[in-house]
Design a protein around this motif. Structure first.
Motif, PDB file in Angstrom:
ATOM      1  N   ALA A 323      34.113  73.615  40.999  1.00 13.76           N
ATOM      2  CA  ALA A 323      33.494  74.358  39.898  1.00 13.76           C
ATOM      3  C   ALA A 323      34.458  75.352  39.271  1.00 13.76           C
ATOM      4  CB  ALA A 323      32.245  75.084  40.403  1.00 13.76           C
ATOM      5  N   CYS A 324      35.374  75.891  40.085  1.00 19.56           N
ATOM      6  CA  CYS A 324      36.314  76.905  39.601  1.00 19.56           C
ATOM      7  C   CYS A 324      37.653  76.649  40.276  1.00 19.56           C
ATOM      8  CB  CYS A 324      35.775  78.298  39.936  1.00 19.56           C
ATOM      9  SG  CYS A 324      36.731  79.688  39.275  1.00 19.56           S
ATOM     10  N   ASN A 325      38.636  76.165  39.519  1.00 22.65           N
ATOM     11  CA  ASN A 325      39.913  75.780  40.105  1.00 22.65           C
ATOM     12  C   ASN A 325      40.790  77.000  40.376  1.00 22.65           C
ATOM     13  OD1 ASN A 325      40.961  76.506  37.624  1.00 22.65           O
ATOM     14  ND2 ASN A 325      41.315  74.404  36.940  1.00 22.65           N
ATOM     15  N   ARG A 326      42.042  76.743  40.786  1.00 24.45           N
ATOM     16  CA  ARG A 326      42.926  77.839  41.150  1.00 24.45           C
ATOM     17  C   ARG A 326      43.109  78.828  40.002  1.00 24.45           C
ATOM     18  NH1 ARG A 326      46.578  78.803  45.241  1.00 24.45           N
ATOM     19  NH2 ARG A 326      46.091  76.749  46.099  1.00 24.45           N
ATOM     20  N   ALA A 327      43.348  78.317  38.812  1.00 24.84           N
ATOM     21  CA  ALA A 327      43.546  79.203  37.667  1.00 24.84           C
ATOM     22  C   ALA A 327      42.286  80.015  37.388  1.00 24.84           C
ATOM     23  CB  ALA A 327      43.946  78.399  36.436  1.00 24.84           C
TER      24      ALA A 327
END
Length: 614
Positions: A323-327
């Motif tokens: 849902a929410c990547n590293r960036a």
């Protein structure tokens, strides 16, 4: 403990009476007391088996609202189908147990009154000497389990029942990591991301008693377990809903339960691959490598959900979408520091009931900011995209030129920050010796900032096991049970910026291993250990824990008598610690932090009151 049992059991009442004669209560890592050691747990299993043979579940000491499953289906507990009236005797039995958690796992062959035999495996959760959970598997023939050969199971395998000397035992997380590596090899063999499992040479593997290693199978030549993975023999296989419900450090065995199927869109290259199954595998592990495998498996439709919550691992369709990547995650960290430097807590997106602590004390966000913060001059981030976790270490420069060090852990869920945990230190908060942010490299090292190729990455539990081994070395150094940590020869350790190893001090090159080997930390207790952020991509694990002392032990050095709250990052390369970055501040042992401490590890005072272990 092994049991070879013949004839109808008739000792259930006596076994129930023995449950009362348990040893003194022992405290596990989260302060929950268990009154049942290995011998007590074995008596509970004896009672369960006796009730099975008598077909009388009323004999069992059941906890209120106990949960029962058979082949992963939830049942109301009665005489059938969990028990059956033909069961007459037990031909062979293998038991494993974890007394600290009240877990048992058993595999056995049951002989029926007509002479037929079945495989029966079960797991018990024991609380206050009562059975709170029963998870059973019953396989009566090849049609139910794909493979079936009971000739190999007429005697218990001693590789699963022999105690191991404490200093040679693999730790709780070592055992899980070995099993996890096996499933990882299944999921990646035949792909560019393949990572071999850790095997001893020519590991035997029985599946429902059928030997599946070092024998010709379905027109293929005899191959070892390692050769099967290396050659892509299991390519396309999908393993999901993985669990590690029983971990027996004393015997070096982990019971892992998983679901087998095929990856979406993959066609089976042999008939057996098309089956979907529920599997319970006992892995015997020695020195971090799988030594023996004995598995029980039963057919189960992949469309049916599991009745038990899985541990960390892929779902039926592979890893769930991120849902929410590293960036995205590091963007929340950016937002935190922008708000901090602007002294504007309203600028940070928080969930409605976000929990925030500063050095273990719950605080509103505004109370954690300070107006003198001017700039962030040093920072690195670790993240776990799959769980929404971030861990960051920074050095903040203040208006007067002084510096502040802190570690910030965020939990991101639903597009907002749900948890924020800050461990912050200024000069003097942990003693003058433990301060030196000026000693840090001009910028974080490559070990803290670069990604690792997928096939070379340590796994989630592999990273946890390495960090756990570091603390085990602390707990056991200077004792006959000492077990060395997995450290590189040039491991650098920084504590509040001050470099203590991997450098020259007083004309001598200092190593992290040397301090443990010489027993410099005798009496140190490390408790409330949490592996809060595990970053597989960069090989980093953030551990937050408490430093204290073992009750009744004279410390080898004055430093080991100081109570502290510590946030410690480990960079792990090829299974060994390369760099350690810690922020710590003094905090009395008697003051809890309120964060979840269910991760496995000792409690205040150490393991000394436990029935077995370090």
């Amino acid at each position: 403990m092994t049991r070879v049992r013949v004839g109808r059991a008739a000792t259930a009442v006596a076994a129930l009476a023995l449950l009362i004669a348990a040893p003194a209560r022992a405290q596990n890592q989260s302060g929950v007391a268990h009154a049942c050691d290995r011998a007590c747990l074995t008596r509970v299993v004896d009672t369960y088996v006796a009730a099975l043979i008598a077909n009388d579940p009323s004999r069992l000491p059941l906890a209120p609202k106990a949960k029962f499953t058979l082949n992963d289906d939830i049942l109301a507990f009665n005489a059938g189908p969990l028990f059956w009236d033909q069961a007459a005797s037990v031909q062979a039995r293998i038991d494993i147990a974890n007394p600290r958690l009240g877990d048992t796992g058993t595999q056995m062959v049951v002989t029926n009154a007509d002479g037929s035999q079945v495989i029966y495996a079960f797991r018990l959760k024991v609380k206050d000497s009562r059975i709170a959970e029963v998870e059973a598997m019953l396989i009566r023939n090849a049609a139910e389990g794909g493979l079936f050969d009971l000739k190999t199971l007429q005697k218990p395998n001693p590789n699963f029942t022999m105690p191991i000397r404490p200093a040679e035992q693999d730790s709780y997380y070592d055992l899980i990591a070995a099993a996890e590596g096996y499933w990882r090899a299944f999921n990646t063999n035949g792909t560019p991301e393949y990572r071999p499992a850790a095997f001893w040479p020519h590991v035997p593997r029985l599946e429902n008693g059928f030997k599946t290693t070092d024998v010709a199978l379905q027109g293929t030549p005899a191959m070892s377990a390692a050769e099967q993975f290396d050659g892509g023999f299991h390519a396309g296989r999908n393993i999901w809903d993985v669990r590690y419900p029983v971990v027996d450090e004393e015997y070096g065995v982990v019971m892992s339960v998983a679901r087998f199927g095929l990856k979406t869109g993959v066609k089976p290259n042999r008939p057996a691959q098309a089956a979907t199954r529920l599997v319970a595998e006992f892995f015997a592990v020695r020195k971090g490598e799988i030594f023996d495998i004995q598995a029980v498996m039963v057919n189960r439709d992949e469309k049916l959900a599991s009745s038990w919550a899985p541990d960390y691992g892929p779902t039926r369709g592979g890893w769930a979408p991120i849902a929410c990547n590293r960036a995205c995650l590091t963007g929340f960290v950016d937002a935190y520091y922008q708000a901090l430097l602007a002294n504007n807590p309203a600028a940070l997106p928080q969930a409605a009931k976000a929990r925030i602590t500063l050095n273990g004390r719950q605080s509103p966000l505004a109370s954690t900011f300070w107006p003198a913060a001017k700039a962030v001059r040093w920072r690195f981030d670790a993240v776990n995209e799959r769980l929404g976790d971030t861990g960051t270490l920074v050095v903040v420069t203040n208006d007067d030129g002084s510096e502040t060090m802190e570690v910030v852990r965020l939990k991101v869920a639903g597009g907002a920050i749900a948890e924020m945990e800050i461990v912050r230190c200024n000069k003097g908060d942990a003693g003058e010796q433990w301060w030196g942010p000026e000693q840090l490299d001009p910028k974080p090292s490559a070990f803290l900032t670069l990604s690792i190729p997928p096939a070379e990455r340590d796994s989630y539990y592999g990273l946890v096991a390495v960090a756990d081994g570091y603390f085990r070395a602390f707990q056991t150094n200077g004792s006959p049970d000492y077990h060395r940590a997995d450290l590189q020869p040039d491991t650098r350790r920084f504590e509040n910026g001050a470099q203590f190893t991997g450098n020259i001090r007083n004309g001598v090159y200092t190593t992290a291993q040397d301090g443990f080997d010489r027993g410099r930390f005798v009496g140190r207790n490390l408790w409330d250990r949490r592996y809060a952020v595990v970053d597989e991509t960069r090989g980093i694990v953030l551990v937050i824990l408490r430093f204290g002392k073992v009750d009744g032990v004279q410390n080898a050095a004055s430093v080991t008598s100081i109570d502290r709250l510590v946030a410690e990052f480990f960079t792990v390369k090829s299974g060994k610690i390369q760099e350690v970055q810690a922020v710590m501040m003094n905090r009395p042992d008697a003051e809890p932090t309120g964060w979840d401490t269910r991760w496995y590890g000792p409690g205040p005072g150490g393991w000394r009151r436990m029935p077995t272990g370090q």
